[in-house]
Write a protein that holds these residues in place. Structure first.
Motif, PDB file in Angstrom:
ATOM      1  N   UNK A 105     104.597  10.672  34.434  1.00  0.00           N
ATOM      2  CA  UNK A 105     105.650   9.655  34.449  1.00  0.00           C
ATOM      3  C   UNK A 105     105.977   9.197  35.879  1.00  0.00           C
ATOM      4  N   UNK A 106     105.957  10.119  36.842  1.00  0.00           N
ATOM      5  CA  UNK A 106     106.201   9.738  38.237  1.00  0.00           C
ATOM      6  C   UNK A 106     105.083   8.837  38.753  1.00  0.00           C
ATOM      7  N   UNK A 107     103.869   9.111  38.337  1.00  0.00           N
ATOM      8  CA  UNK A 107     102.745   8.258  38.716  1.00  0.00           C
ATOM      9  C   UNK A 107     102.855   6.876  38.085  1.00  0.00           C
ATOM     10  N   UNK A 108     103.352   6.827  36.852  1.00  0.00           N
ATOM     11  CA  UNK A 108     103.570   5.530  36.203  1.00  0.00           C
ATOM     12  C   UNK A 108     104.599   4.722  36.984  1.00  0.00           C
ATOM     13  N   UNK A 109     105.646   5.399  37.458  1.00  0.00           N
ATOM     14  CA  UNK A 109     106.656   4.713  38.274  1.00  0.00           C
ATOM     15  C   UNK A 109     106.033   4.210  39.574  1.00  0.00           C
ATOM     16  N   UNK A 110     105.222   5.035  40.201  1.00  0.00           N
ATOM     17  CA  UNK A 110     104.575   4.643  41.447  1.00  0.00           C
ATOM     18  C   UNK A 110     103.642   3.444  41.225  1.00  0.00           C
ATOM     19  N   UNK A 140     115.156   7.456  34.226  1.00  0.00           N
ATOM     20  CA  UNK A 140     114.431   6.258  34.637  1.00  0.00           C
ATOM     21  C   UNK A 140     112.943   6.388  34.335  1.00  0.00           C
ATOM     22  N   UNK A 141     112.385   7.583  34.514  1.00  0.00           N
ATOM     23  CA  UNK A 141     110.972   7.800  34.154  1.00  0.00           C
ATOM     24  C   UNK A 141     110.750   7.536  32.667  1.00  0.00           C
ATOM     25  N   UNK A 142     111.605   8.124  31.831  1.00  0.00           N
ATOM     26  CA  UNK A 142     111.472   7.950  30.384  1.00  0.00           C
ATOM     27  C   UNK A 142     111.616   6.483  29.988  1.00  0.00           C
TER      28      UNK A 142
END
Length: 178
Positions: free
Chosen positions: A83-88, A5-7
């Motif tokens: 990538x986790x920050x982009x999701x956040x 999902x991050x990718x």
């Protein structure tokens, strides 16, 4: 699935992420994805929360300024480059118009929880007028606003922000409520 999902988010943006796309990227059936999560926001949130805990953790030292500086550097990396920050960030944006995503984000304060540990170590608690939740907001807020408003994160100087933070909270003192 959480890495997938991050990718996928980085490739197609929040609007382009679908449960079908997550399943295809992870090479699992849609049923498998739906067995664990009901919405793409839930998948993204879990991926973000899991990674944020590690990415925002700061090893304690005997130097409050060093701890705060390290945390602010980690916060910039998380918000601007991870990538986790982009999701956040995507979830924060979506939450502005979607009450279900806002409610999901309210279940876990990813940034506040990580900052609270650093604030407690750096400035203590139980000595004054400023509640700990406000003290953590003072630490996170300027960096959060800077990155989310599209400013160049490379222009943030974590040590300068940490020094200003220490001055601000010591002037207001910290109260031991969170």
């Amino acid at each position: 699935m959480l890495h997938a999902v991050d990718d996928l988010l980085l490739e197609v943006g929040y609007a382009g992420v679908t449960m079908k796309g997550i399943a295809e990227r992870a090479r699992v059936s849609r049923q498998t994805v739906y067995r664990w999560w009901s919405t793409k926001a839930e998948v993204l949130f879990e991926a973000s929360v899991n990674d944020a805990a590690a990415e925002l953790a700061v090893e304690p030292t005997d130097d409050p300024l060093a701890d705060l500086t390290a945390y602010l550097e980690a916060l910039v990396r998380f918000l601007a480059h991870s990538p986790a920050g982009a999701a956040y960030r995507a979830l924060i944006g979506e939450a502005q118009g979607d009450p279900a995503v806002a409610a999901l984000l309210a279940t876990k304060d990813v940034l506040g929880d990580s900052a609270l540990a650093v604030v407690r170590r750096a400035v203590g608690e139980g000595r004054g007028k400023l509640p700990l939740d406000q003290a953590t907001a003072l630490l996170i807020g300027p960096t959060f606003f800077w990155v989310l408003s599209g400013r160049d994160p490379g222009r943030l100087v974590a040590r300068e922000r940490a020094e200003a933070y220490l001055h601000e909270v010591r002037a207001g003192e910290i109260m031991g409520t969170a």
